[in-house]
Structure formats: C-alpha cells, structure tokens
Enzyme design. Structure first.
Site: not given
Length: 393
Positions: A156, A200
């Site tokens: 990712h 994130h």
C-alpha cells in the site's frame, strides 16, 4: 480524490444491520447490569488489556505474565522496552479518560494529533528513534506531527504528504458524530478505522493511533459499555485476518457497480462486516465472563485456592496463604460496594489486629484499596485476573 466514508444503513445488508442492532442491545445490557463496584476495576483492567493487544498487533513481544508482574511499577527506567510501550499506551488511555475529547471534535486533525501525541508522551528519547525509507534511515519521531514525506506500507502506498491536510478535512466532515444517527455511528466507526489507517497520516504509530481513535469514537458514538470490552483484543486474536480485512478495503473500485469513490465499496463492506463481528464477539465474551453465577464460582475458587496456597503468582512464585474471610469480604464489596473499616471488622467477626493484618495483606496484593477515610473497596489484582477473568489476557 473521492472516498465512500462508510457503508450507509440503506446499503447495508439485512444481516449486517441485525448484527449492529444486536451489538447495541448487548452493549446497553452489559453497561446496565455490571455490578457497580466491579465497573471501575474492570475498566482499569480492560485499559491494560486493550493496550497490551494493540501493541501485540504491532509485534510487541511482552507476555501477559510479564505485564501483570509490572502493572504497578512506576519506574520506567526499570521496565523492559516492550512493557514500557504498553504501560505508556495504558497511561494515554487514562489521560484521555480524565480529560476526554469532546464528541463533536473527535474527528478533527487536532484531536487525531493529540491521540498520536498521547501515545508517546513521556517516552525516553531512545524509544522515539525509528527507521524510515527503503534504506532504514534513522529518524526521531515527533509525537503528534503529521508526516512530511512519502511512505510505503507493504504493497500500500498512502496518499502523498501534501494531500494529508485535504484528507483530514474530508475525514472530519465525513465522520462527525453530530450528523450521524441510528445505526450510522457504528457503521461509520468501521469506515473511519479503515480510512484513517489507509491515510497513514504519521510517519510511525498509525496502527496504535487508529485503534486508539476507534476506542474514543465508539465511546463518543453512544456505546456506553465500551471500555468494559475491547476491539483490540479481537483484532489481535487473528492479526492476519485483521490485516486481510484492511487490505480488502484498500482495493481500488472495480467498475461502476463497486461504488463511486476511488476505493472498493465491496471491500469496505467486507471490512465493516468483519469489524462488527469482532465487536459482537468481544461484547459477548465479556458478558459471559460477568454472568453472576459463573463469576461467583470463579471468585470462590480463587479464594479457596488462596486459603491452601494453591495458586502461583504471574512470575511463577507461590502466593502466601490468605484467610478464607477474605472471600467473605470480597463478595460483600462486590455485592454492596465500599465499606468502612469498622463495619468490616464487625461483619467478619475477627479481632482488630487480625482484621488489620488481613486488610493489609489484601491491600498489598492489590485485591482491595483502602482510602484515607477508612473506606475499603474491591480491586482486581494482577494475580487474580487469570482466575477471575480467564482468557482476557
């Protein structure tokens, strides 16, 4: 870039809506029926358990026995790094309980920054050293600061650092609890958990921060019993399944029948179903532990074993014997709440010196707390937890 924030009630399958309703009823029942004297001790225990499991997901190797042996140790310098990490996580949850974030502000960038900062507050500088980039470049983590560089998490690749501010604005607007009603807050909790981890926003500590956010969001969203049970325990029970569910929601949209956002609505639904199933599993688990007859049997077993010195401590050493009157006192404190020292002596029928010795031993072992006003209340000691609440840690 547009994202579907969560699976809305009108698009949720019937079995998912049924599961959410069951969770709401189970949580309400747990909150209403837990014995009042047990509430605070169990919340304290769950605070520790939640911190243990959230860090376990990230590779923390501390064992439950190690944790229970040091839960009352306040000297950070003498605590192993893995235990220190868990202890500070639990301390962060305690600070948030004492100074909670307003429900209307839980999704703001300031609140999310605070959650990240709370996890690292007070940690020695050496514990803030991390490695970043493909070459493992050393860097110092700045608590609460959003990342300013690109990262890759497995396969990712989160949004570029320049986009974080835009996504955080979207996040705040998408998940504001004062705009959500009915089943929506719980469905939104699942979506917000994934979307925050997908973004994130910090250079490190995103998983722990995301789970801490979810703890706060579920409480603010109306689950009055949350804190008596924990999502992190469920996630950690099968971390591979947790990561697989997150990855499913990472998938890009597959055609016009897979939603209108950039990410797959089917993947989001799969994660939401997983999230609600974990919540139900954990609420059921704690409800079963607190079933009065079985709980009383475990209490009886613990104190009868203590009378015979038949139980080891978490570190493997033998516990000293404990008078059986300790059982009568403990059950009285559980059933009726805190008692005055003078009332305890009269109830137990022991001499003043024997009562004083018994209470002193129980206090040293963490089975009771003795206030300055001579009031005695029950606690959950590290060595009793494994018997009274098997499987919790």
């Amino acid at each position: 870039m547009a994202l579907t924030p969560f699976t809305t009630q009108d698009r949720a399958p019937g079995d998912l809506k049924d599961a959410v309703l069951e969770l709401m009823h189970l949580d309400a029942s747990l909150n209403a029926n837990i014995p009042k004297p047990m509430r605070l001790p169990l919340i304290r225990l769950q605070r520790l358990a939640n911190s243990y499991y959230s860090n376990k997901i990230e590779g923390n190797r501390a064992s439950p026995g190690d944790l229970l042996c040091t839960q009352n140790d306040s000297k950070d310098a003498e605590v192993a790094p893995d235990l220190l990490e868990i202890k500070h996580h639990a301390d962060a949850r305690l600070r948030l309980a004492k100074d909670p974030i307003d429900a209307a502000a839980i999704c703001t960038r300031e609140s999310i920054s605070r959650l990240h900062s709370e996890l690292y507050t007070g940690l020695p500088a050496k514990h803030l050293l991390i490695k970043v980039g493909a070459d493992g470049e050393p860097a110092s983590l700045a608590p609460g600061e959003y990342r300013t560089r690109g990262v890759k998490v497995g396969l990712h690749i989160p949004p570029h650092a320049d986009e974080i501010g835009t996504y955080l604005t979207w996040f705040e607007n998408a998940y504001r609890l004062n705009r959500l009603h009915g089943l929506a807050p719980l469905l939104a909790a699942a979506g917000a958990h994934h979307r925050l981890l997908w973004l994130h926003p910090f250079i490190d500590g995103n998983g722990r921060t995301g789970r801490l956010f979810t703890d706060e969001y579920l409480t603010a969203g109306g689950l009055k019993g949350y804190g008596l049970w924990s999502m992190s325990r469920g996630f950690a029970g099968d971390a591979d399944a947790y990561y697989a569910a997150l990855r499913a929601a990472d998938h890009v949209r597959k055609g016009d029948l897979d939603g209108r956002g950039a990410l797959s609505d089917r993947g989001l639904l799969k994660f939401t179903e997983y999230f609600i199933s974990i919540a139900l599993e954990q609420a059921r688990f704690v409800s079963a532990l607190l079933e009065p007859r079985t709980l009383n049997r475990r209490i009886d077993h613990y104190f009868h074993m203590r009378q015979c010195s038949g139980l080891p401590r978490a570190d493997g050493k033998s516990l000293p014997t404990l008078r059986i009157e300790a059982l009568h006192l403990y059950r009285s404190l559980l059933e009726s709440g805190p008692m005055q020292y003078s009332d305890i002596q009269a109830k137990l029928g022991l001499s003043e010196s024997t009562t004083r010795d018994l209470l002193g031993q129980m206090a040293r072992e963490g089975l009771i707390a003795m206030g300055d006003d001579s009031q005695v209340s029950m606690r959950l000691s590290g060595h009793s937890i494994m018997t009274l609440f098997p499987g919790l840690l």
